[in-house]
Design an enzyme around this catalytic site. Structure first.
Site, PDB file in Angstrom:
ATOM      1  N   ASN A 136       1.903   2.994  -2.506  1.00  0.00           N
ATOM      2  CA  ASN A 136       1.362   3.921  -3.515  1.00  0.00           C
ATOM      3  C   ASN A 136       0.022   4.501  -3.078  1.00  0.00           C
ATOM      4  O   ASN A 136      -0.265   5.670  -3.335  1.00  0.00           O
ATOM      5  CB  ASN A 136       1.244   3.233  -4.875  1.00  0.00           C
ATOM      6  N   ILE A 184      -9.056  -8.337 -13.391  1.00  0.00           N
ATOM      7  CA  ILE A 184     -10.452  -7.945 -13.167  1.00  0.00           C
ATOM      8  C   ILE A 184     -11.261  -8.285 -14.430  1.00  0.00           C
ATOM      9  O   ILE A 184     -10.992  -7.732 -15.504  1.00  0.00           O
ATOM     10  CB  ILE A 184     -10.555  -6.435 -12.844  1.00  0.00           C
ATOM     11  N   ARG A 216      -4.831  -8.937  -9.026  1.00  0.00           N
ATOM     12  CA  ARG A 216      -5.831  -9.823  -9.615  1.00  0.00           C
ATOM     13  C   ARG A 216      -6.222  -9.288 -10.984  1.00  0.00           C
ATOM     14  O   ARG A 216      -6.238  -8.076 -11.202  1.00  0.00           O
ATOM     15  CB  ARG A 216      -7.108  -9.854  -8.738  1.00  0.00           C
ATOM     16  N   HIS A 244       2.155   0.012 -13.171  1.00  0.00           N
ATOM     17  CA  HIS A 244       2.985  -1.180 -13.346  1.00  0.00           C
ATOM     18  C   HIS A 244       4.462  -0.771 -13.354  1.00  0.00           C
ATOM     19  O   HIS A 244       4.836   0.199 -14.018  1.00  0.00           O
ATOM     20  CB  HIS A 244       2.621  -1.890 -14.652  1.00  0.00           C
ATOM     21  N   GLY A 271       0.760  -1.237   0.000  1.00  0.00           N
ATOM     22  CA  GLY A 271       0.000   0.000   0.000  1.00  0.00           C
ATOM     23  C   GLY A 271       0.792   1.288   0.000  1.00  0.00           C
ATOM     24  O   GLY A 271       0.254   2.356   0.284  1.00  0.00           O
ATOM     25  N   ASN A 297      -4.204   1.350 -13.901  1.00  0.00           N
ATOM     26  CA  ASN A 297      -3.248   0.531 -13.141  1.00  0.00           C
ATOM     27  C   ASN A 297      -1.854   1.145 -13.228  1.00  0.00           C
ATOM     28  O   ASN A 297      -1.501   1.819 -14.198  1.00  0.00           O
ATOM     29  CB  ASN A 297      -3.214  -0.887 -13.725  1.00  0.00           C
TER      30      ASN A 297
HETATM   31  C1  GAR Z   1       4.023  -1.383  -7.217  1.00  0.00           C
HETATM   32  O1  GAR Z   1       5.396  -1.437  -7.536  1.00  0.00           O
HETATM   33  C2  GAR Z   1       3.194  -1.532  -8.471  1.00  0.00           C
HETATM   34  O2  GAR Z   1       3.789  -0.949  -9.599  1.00  0.00           O
HETATM   35  C3  GAR Z   1       3.119  -3.036  -8.612  1.00  0.00           C
HETATM   36  O3  GAR Z   1       2.941  -3.490  -7.301  1.00  0.00           O
HETATM   37  C4  GAR Z   1       3.621  -2.604  -6.396  1.00  0.00           C
HETATM   38  C5  GAR Z   1       2.668  -2.253  -5.284  1.00  0.00           C
HETATM   39  O4  GAR Z   1       3.339  -1.615  -4.235  1.00  0.00           O
HETATM   40  N1  GAR Z   1       2.049  -3.432  -9.477  1.00  0.00           N
HETATM   41  C6  GAR Z   1       2.135  -4.440 -10.335  1.00  0.00           C
HETATM   42  O5  GAR Z   1       3.127  -5.152 -10.450  1.00  0.00           O
HETATM   43  C7  GAR Z   1       0.897  -4.649 -11.191  1.00  0.00           C
HETATM   44  N2  GAR Z   1       1.144  -5.589 -12.216  1.00  0.00           N
HETATM   45  P1  GAR Z   1       2.519  -0.925  -3.070  1.00  0.00           P
HETATM   46  O6  GAR Z   1       1.518  -1.964  -2.554  1.00  0.00           O
HETATM   47  O7  GAR Z   1       3.545  -0.595  -2.031  1.00  0.00           O
HETATM   48  O8  GAR Z   1       1.831   0.278  -3.613  1.00  0.00           O
END
Ligand code: GAR
Length: 203
Positions: free
Chosen positions: A14, A78, A76, A93, A12, A91
């Site tokens: 971000n 969606i 997940r 990434h 969490g 999203n």
């Molecule tokens: C982030 O680095 C995001 O880019 C990645 O998960 C992490 C979440 O971090 N998302 C993916 O890989 C989506 N395919 P957080 O929970 O600390 O925000």
């Protein structure tokens, strides 16, 4: 007031960066994992939070409408029947898509030996890490860079760029390349406190 739903399954960070950056936006945090740390963050930030299974989301998003749904570590796929109820869904990434989709994208890029990676913000479709690209930001991988340093840099960039892009989308403003690191140039000297990053240091 604009309404934003942030969905996450994990740490969490971000979610917290977005929540601290945005002003005058009604935010709700939704997780599919009852023990996810994102829920603790929601608690200490005083932001309402819900735990919903993917199946429960269809009903929830049919009955509750948002200006934007933003995924932040929501791991997940969606399906279309839920996406169609969500409205606009984006999203974040940690790679320059379409390279390195799926889990552990930072590690995938590092091990592949690419010299430039970065982050992507894109529209969500039922296909993994696909959908029209809204914004990207590059991160250079120096030969001397250790994996941990890359990971830290990617996360720092995410925490600066994602909130700005979300704010622009909520305000129907153009996103262009249009997000900024301010004086620190994204090298983190300001620790996120440059004027554009939210603070006021000269970086
Ligand atoms: C982030 O680095 C995001 O880019 C990645 O998960 C992490 C979440 O971090 N998302 C993916 O890989 C989506 N395919 P957080 O929970 O600390 O925000």
């Amino acid at each position: 007031m604009k309404k934003l739903a942030i969905l996450g399954s994990g740490f969490g960070s971000n979610f917290e960066a977005v929540a601290r950056y945005l002003k005058d936006v009604e935010i709700i945090c939704i997780s599919d994992k009852p023990d996810a740390y994102i829920l603790k963050r929601a608690e200490y930030l005083n932001i309402p939070a819900l735990v919903l299974t993917l199946d429960e989301m269809e009903k929830y998003f049919s009955e509750n409408k948002f200006d934007l749904v933003a995924l932040a570590g929501f791991m997940r796929i969606i399906p279309e029947n839920i996406l169609s109820k969500m409205g606009r869904c984006i999203n974040l990434h940690p790679s320059i898509l379409p390279a390195f989709k799926g889990k552990d994208a930072i590690k995938q890029a590092y091990l592949y030996g690419v010299k430039v990676t970065g982050i992507t913000i894109h529209e969500v479709t039922p296909e993994l890490d696909s959908g029209r690209i809204i914004a990207q930001y590059p991160v250079i991988i120096n030969d001397s860079m250790h994996y941990d340093e890359l990971e830290e840099t990617i996360h720092r960039v995410e925490h600066i760029i994602y909130p700005q892009v979300i704010e622009k989308l909520l305000n129907n403003a153009p996103v262009e390349y249009g997000v900024s690191f301010g004086n620190c140039g994204g090298r983190g000297k300001c620790e996120g406190k440059c004027k554009e990053c939210g603070g006021g240091c000269e970086g």
